[in-house]
Design a protein around this motif. Structure first.
Motif, PDB file in Angstrom:
ATOM      1  N   LEU A  86       0.830  -1.348   0.045  1.00  0.00           N
ATOM      2  CA  LEU A  86      -0.071   0.163   0.206  1.00  0.00           C
ATOM      3  C   LEU A  86       0.826   1.171   0.008  1.00  0.00           C
ATOM      4  CD1 LEU A  86      -2.664   1.509   0.489  1.00  0.00           C
ATOM      5  CD2 LEU A  86      -2.119   1.301   3.051  1.00  0.00           C
ATOM      6  N   VAL A  91      -2.942  -0.024  -3.888  1.00  0.00           N
ATOM      7  CA  VAL A  91      -2.477  -1.281  -3.357  1.00  0.00           C
ATOM      8  C   VAL A  91      -1.995  -1.905  -4.599  1.00  0.00           C
ATOM      9  CG1 VAL A  91      -3.014  -3.532  -2.497  1.00  0.00           C
ATOM     10  CG2 VAL A  91      -4.035  -1.482  -1.252  1.00  0.00           C
ATOM     11  N   PHE A 151      -6.879  -5.432   1.635  1.00  0.00           N
ATOM     12  CA  PHE A 151      -5.419  -5.563   1.890  1.00  0.00           C
ATOM     13  C   PHE A 151      -5.216  -5.386   3.370  1.00  0.00           C
ATOM     14  CE2 PHE A 151      -1.551  -3.214   2.831  1.00  0.00           C
ATOM     15  CZ  PHE A 151      -0.570  -3.627   2.070  1.00  0.00           C
TER      16      PHE A 151
END
Ligand code: MN
Length: 154
Positions: A86, A91, A151
């Protein structure tokens, strides 16, 4: 700041992936209460004559670095394994030889893919500010993006 007292050897051969002669393995961070998992740190180049410091970080499969931001920037070269990173609002999957630049005051985190380690070189200023962790509100703001929420939950 990490500065070795002894001069660096001119040659420090690799002993395997992510392993070099005369380069000790350190804990990722010394601070207590900062979230991270299965990640180590090696300082490859650090000298008072250099304004920068080159480190090698390696995460075990499923390991991750701290979600943080700071004034200093990072210049990263992925060396081994696979993972996701990230940077700000994006991401991305990362693989060996990829370059990642993390600008000042930008949220960032690295996560190794399950089943593979993730090792990368990271160049920083030798003298640098302390990382900031997100407040619950800042984390919630990041998680409004579904890709970032996924994520961070990995
Ligand atoms: Mn950082």
């Amino acid at each position: 700041m990490t500065m070795n007292d002894e001069p660096l050897s001119h040659f420090r051969p690799a002993q395997g992936p992510g392993d070099w002669a005369e380069v000790p393995v350190h804990a990722y961070k010394q601070e207590a209460g900062v979230p991270f998992k299965d990640i180590t740190r090696r300082v490859l180049f650090s000298s008072p004559e250099l304004a920068g410091e080159l480190r090698y970080f390696e995460m075990a499969p499923g390991g991750y670095s701290t979600l943080e931001r700071h004034d200093h920037v990072h210049a990263v070269l992925i060396l081994r394994g696979r993972g996701h990173c990230l940077v700000g609002s994006e991401v991305r999957a990362v693989a060996p030889n990829d370059l990642v630049y993390i600008p000042s005051m930008t949220w960032h985190q690295f996560r190794a893919t399950e089943g593979e380690p993730l090792g990368f070189l990271c160049l920083v200023n030798a003298e640098r500010d302390k990382p900031q962790l997100p407040t619950p509100e800042e984390r919630a703001a990041l998680e409004r993006d579904p890709a970032i929420a996924k994520f961070l939950a990995e």
